[in-house]
Design an enzyme around this catalytic site. Structure first.
Site: not given
Length: 260
Positions: A30, A32, A206
Site C-alpha cells: 500500500d 498512503d 495500514d
C-alpha cells in the site's frame, strides 16, 4: 502463522522480519499511510528522497515481484514513483498493470451521472473533497472527520438505488466503486502471473481497505502486515511508515550489505 507472531518493534530494522527474502517472496505494498505518510490532501503527500529508487532496487532483487497496491489512480502512482517502473494496482485494482512497463487493464468508468452527483454532494460539505478517478470516486473528509455519519448517509442515498455499486470506508474517506473490485482480487491477479506466481506473498498496509489484501495473502500462505494499528487478518504489525521504509531499505540491499 497466528496473529501477533511477528511482534511490533521500534528499531529501524525490525529484526522479526529478517526472514523475508526477495528471492522467494512477492511484495504487495500500500502507499498512503504505509510507504509514505498521510497528508491532509492526496495531492500534498511527500515521497521521501530515494524511496522510488529503493523500491526499484527491491523489485530488481525480487525479479519484478513487487507491486504497489493503492486506492490512488495508476496515473497518480506513476507521478509519485516513476511512470511504468513497477507493477501496480490503482483504484484498488480497477486499473492494474501486471508487470513493469506493461499496458494497464482498466475497469469500466462509473456512470457519469453518478460521478456528477457524488461531486455535487461532496461540494455541499465544507472541507470535503471529491476525487474522481473515473472508475471510482473517493470522498475525502480528513479536514472534518466529525461529519462521517452524515456524509455516509448522503452518499448511501445516491448509491443505494444503483446495482453493483458499493461504498467502501477508509481512513477519513468513502470510496464509491464497483462491487468485486478490491485489493484482494488484485493480489489474486498478480499471483496468477509471472513473476509473482509460485512465491510467498507479503502484503503491507495500514487501512481497512487493505484487509482484503490481507485475506488474499493469508489464503496463499503468505504474510499480512498492518501498519500503525492492528487490522483484521494481519499477522504482524509495524509501527509507522518510517519502519516500513527501513524494512524496504534492508530488503533492497545486497545480503553482504545488510545490517545485522
Amino acid at each position: 502463522m497466528p496473529k501477533g507472531s511477528l511482534p511490533a518493534v521500534d528499531s529501524e530494522i525490525p529484526g522479526a522480519f529478517m526472514a523475508l527474502d526477495p528471492a522467494t517472496h512477492a511484495f504487495f505494498l500500500d502507499v498512503d499511510g504505509t510507504l509514505i505518510d498521510i497528508a491532509p490532501r492526496p495531492d500534498a503527500v511527500v515521497v521521501p528522497s530515494g524511496l522510488p529508487d529503493t523500491l526499484f532496487a527491491l523489485a530488481a532483487r525480487a525479479k519484478g515481484a513487487l507491486a504497489l497496491v493503492s486506492g490512488r489512480s495508476l496515473a497518480s502512482l506513476d507521478d509519485l514513483f516513476g511512470a511504468g517502473r513497477f507493477a501496480a494496482a490503482g483504484v484498488h485494482g480497477a486499473d492494474i498493470r501486471l508487470s513493469a512497463g506493461r499496458p494497464s487493464e482498466r475497469a469500466p468508468a462509473l456512470d457519469e451521472d453518478l460521478r456528477h452527483d457524488l461531486r455535487t454532494t461532496a461540494a455541499e460539505f465544507e472541507g470535503v473533497l471529491a476525487e474522481d478517478k473515473e472508475n471510482a470516486v473517493a470522498i475525502h473528509y480528513r479536514a472534518r472527520p466529525e461529519i462521517a455519519p452524515v456524509l455516509k448517509r448522503a452518499l448511501a442515498q445516491l448509491v443505494g438505488r444503483r446495482q453493483g455499486i458499493e461504498i467502501m470506508p477508509g481512513h477519513c474517506v468513502f470510496e464509491v466503486r464497483r462491487q468485486g473490485i478490491d485489493k484482494g482480487a488484485a493480489v489474486g491477479r498478480f499471483m496468477a502471473t509471472t513473476p509473482f506466481a509460485g512465491r510467498r506473498p507479503v502484503f503491507i498496509g495500514d487501512d481497512v481497505t487493505d484487509e482484503a489484501g490481507f485475506r488474499a495473502v493469508n489464503r496463499a500462505g503468505g504474510i499480512a502486515v498492518a501498519v500503525g494499528v492492528p487490522r483484521d487478518g494481519a499477522q504482524a504489525l509495524l509501527p509507522n511508515p518510517r519502519s516500513v521504509r527501513a524494512l524496504i531499505t534492508h530488503l533492497a540491499a545486497e545480503p553482504r550489505q545488510r545490517r545485522r
